[in-house]
Write a protein that holds these residues in place. Structure first.
Motif, short mmCIF file in Angstrom:
data_model
loop_
_atom_site.label_atom_id
_atom_site.label_comp_id
_atom_site.label_asym_id
_atom_site.label_seq_id
_atom_site.Cartn_x
_atom_site.Cartn_y
_atom_site.Cartn_z
N GLY A 260 -97.34 -74.35 100.71
CA GLY A 260 -96.50 -74.32 99.52
C GLY A 260 -95.41 -75.38 99.59
O GLY A 260 -95.53 -76.37 100.31
N ILE A 261 -94.34 -75.15 98.83
CA ILE A 261 -93.27 -76.17 98.80
C ILE A 261 -92.04 -75.75 99.62
O ILE A 261 -90.97 -76.33 99.49
CB ILE A 261 -92.85 -76.51 97.35
N GLU A 262 -92.24 -74.72 100.46
CA GLU A 262 -91.12 -74.29 101.30
C GLU A 262 -90.72 -75.41 102.27
O GLU A 262 -91.46 -76.37 102.46
CB GLU A 262 -91.53 -73.06 102.16
N ASN A 263 -89.59 -75.24 102.92
CA ASN A 263 -89.17 -76.19 103.95
C ASN A 263 -90.21 -76.16 105.07
O ASN A 263 -90.55 -75.10 105.61
CB ASN A 263 -87.79 -75.75 104.47
N VAL A 264 -90.71 -77.34 105.44
CA VAL A 264 -91.82 -77.36 106.40
C VAL A 264 -91.39 -76.88 107.79
O VAL A 264 -92.20 -76.28 108.52
CB VAL A 264 -92.48 -78.76 106.46
N GLU A 265 -90.12 -77.08 108.13
CA GLU A 265 -89.66 -76.61 109.45
C GLU A 265 -89.73 -75.08 109.51
O GLU A 265 -90.05 -74.50 110.55
CB GLU A 265 -88.23 -77.10 109.75
N ASP A 266 -89.43 -74.43 108.40
CA ASP A 266 -89.52 -72.97 108.35
C ASP A 266 -90.97 -72.52 108.55
O ASP A 266 -91.25 -71.55 109.27
CB ASP A 266 -89.01 -72.44 107.00
N LEU A 267 -91.89 -73.24 107.91
CA LEU A 267 -93.31 -72.87 108.02
C LEU A 267 -93.79 -73.08 109.46
O LEU A 267 -94.53 -72.25 110.01
CB LEU A 267 -94.16 -73.69 107.05
N LEU A 268 -93.36 -74.17 110.08
CA LEU A 268 -93.77 -74.45 111.46
C LEU A 268 -93.24 -73.38 112.42
O LEU A 268 -93.94 -72.90 113.30
CB LEU A 268 -93.28 -75.85 111.89
N GLU A 269 -92.00 -72.98 112.18
CA GLU A 269 -91.38 -71.94 113.02
C GLU A 269 -92.15 -70.62 112.87
O GLU A 269 -92.39 -69.90 113.84
CB GLU A 269 -89.95 -71.73 112.53
N ASP A 270 -92.53 -70.34 111.64
CA ASP A 270 -93.28 -69.11 111.35
C ASP A 270 -94.63 -69.12 112.08
O ASP A 270 -95.03 -68.13 112.70
CB ASP A 270 -93.47 -68.99 109.83
#
Ligand SMILES: Cc1ncc(COP(=O)(O)O)c(C=O)c1O
Length: 278
Positions: A260-270
């Motif tokens: 999606g368009i979320e912050n990519v660092e947040d997605l990577l952390e998840d």
């Protein structure tokens, strides 16, 4: 796949499925004679790449038209008509709408061909209502902005997953070691927001992993502003038998991940915390 495996044969339409990573085999089959060559690139769910220009040349030689499903790429990243295709279809439910809140389909291409489908659809149903049409038209206003972010984030995530010990394989045409990377670079402006990967384990591990994801909706769709993930085995390809999935090269532990368009660092952390929990 079910349309080609079950429905069209029931209407006495002869169908020959081809291994889409083998262009010589496709050319040989097309040369035997056919009316329509139907392609999808990148393919769902393992992101194989078909050389659109090459297949269009083979089809023209055999007197066939080419229909290209461009859903995974979106018109921002790829334009099959410019590469020789006659018709392009999109599940507008996905990137074009972009918010997972309306369903629709879109067909573009040569006027005389589109007209035929338009008339058939007029009599046989499947007309889009005003509300979803409005939502899709509104979603399309931000298509380019969304895709810019999704292309960039998907590449980062694919690279991250590829270096993770608990991931056995990553399928994303933006990766340099992807077998279709060179063709994708030629015919796409960006590699898209969808990737898939298999875990080094079985389906039980997939279930455990998906439960651990915190920022991601578990859903069968793709192309939304919100990241969506799901195992093709129980979502997009649930209608197929295990043997049919095997035939299409869909591993048991495969996960489709639509960025999606979320912050990519947040997605990577998840992803990191979910993989660490396995
Ligand atoms: C590549 C592709 N084409 C077509 C479709 C069909 O879309 P819809 O359900 O909106 O008709 C899908 C749905 O998953 C898809 O992934």
């Amino acid at each position: 796949s079910k349309i080609f495996l079950d429905f069209l044969p029931a209407y006495r339409v002869g169908v020959k499925l081809c291994e889409t990573s083998n262009h010589e085999e496709m050319e040989e089959e097309i040369a035997k004679g056919c009316d329509v060559v139907y392609i999808e690139t990148p393919t769902n769910p393992t992101l194989k790449i078909i050389d659109i220009r090459r297949i269009c040349v083979a089809a023209k030689r055999a007197g066939a038209i080419v229909i290209a499903d461009n859903t995974f790429a979106s018109p921002i990243n790829q334009n099959p008509i410019q590469l020789g295709a006659d018709l392009v279809i999109h599940s507008a439910t996905k990137f074009l709408c972009g918010h997972s809140d309306a369903m629709g389909g879109l067909l573009a291409g040569k006027k005389e061909l589109v007209k035929k489908v338009f008339q058939f659809r007029e009599i046989n149903g499947a007309s889009l209502q005003a509300d979803p049409a409005y939502l899709i038209a509104r979603g399309m206003k931000t298509l380019e902005l969304r895709l810019e972010r999704q292309n960039a984030s998907a590449l980062k995530i694919a690279q991250y997953l590829q270096s993770h010990s608990k991931v056995s394989e990553v399928f994303y045409p933006g990766l340099e070691n992807h077998p279709g990377h060179a063709i994708a670079k030629e015919q796409m402006r960006g590699f898209g927001g969808v990737l898939s990967f298999s875990l080094d384990g079985n389906y039980e591990m997939v279930k455990k992993f998906l439960k651990k994801l915190e920022l991601v909706h578990l859903a069968a769709s793709l192309g939304s502003v919100g990241t969506l993930a799901g195992p093709p085995r129980t979502t997009s390809h649930v209608e197929l038998t295990e043997a049919q999935r095997q035939m299409l090269g869909i591993p048991e532990s495969l996960i489709r991940y639509s960025v999606g368009i979320e912050n990519v660092e947040d997605l990577l952390e998840d992803l990191e915390q979910a993989l660490a929990a396995l």
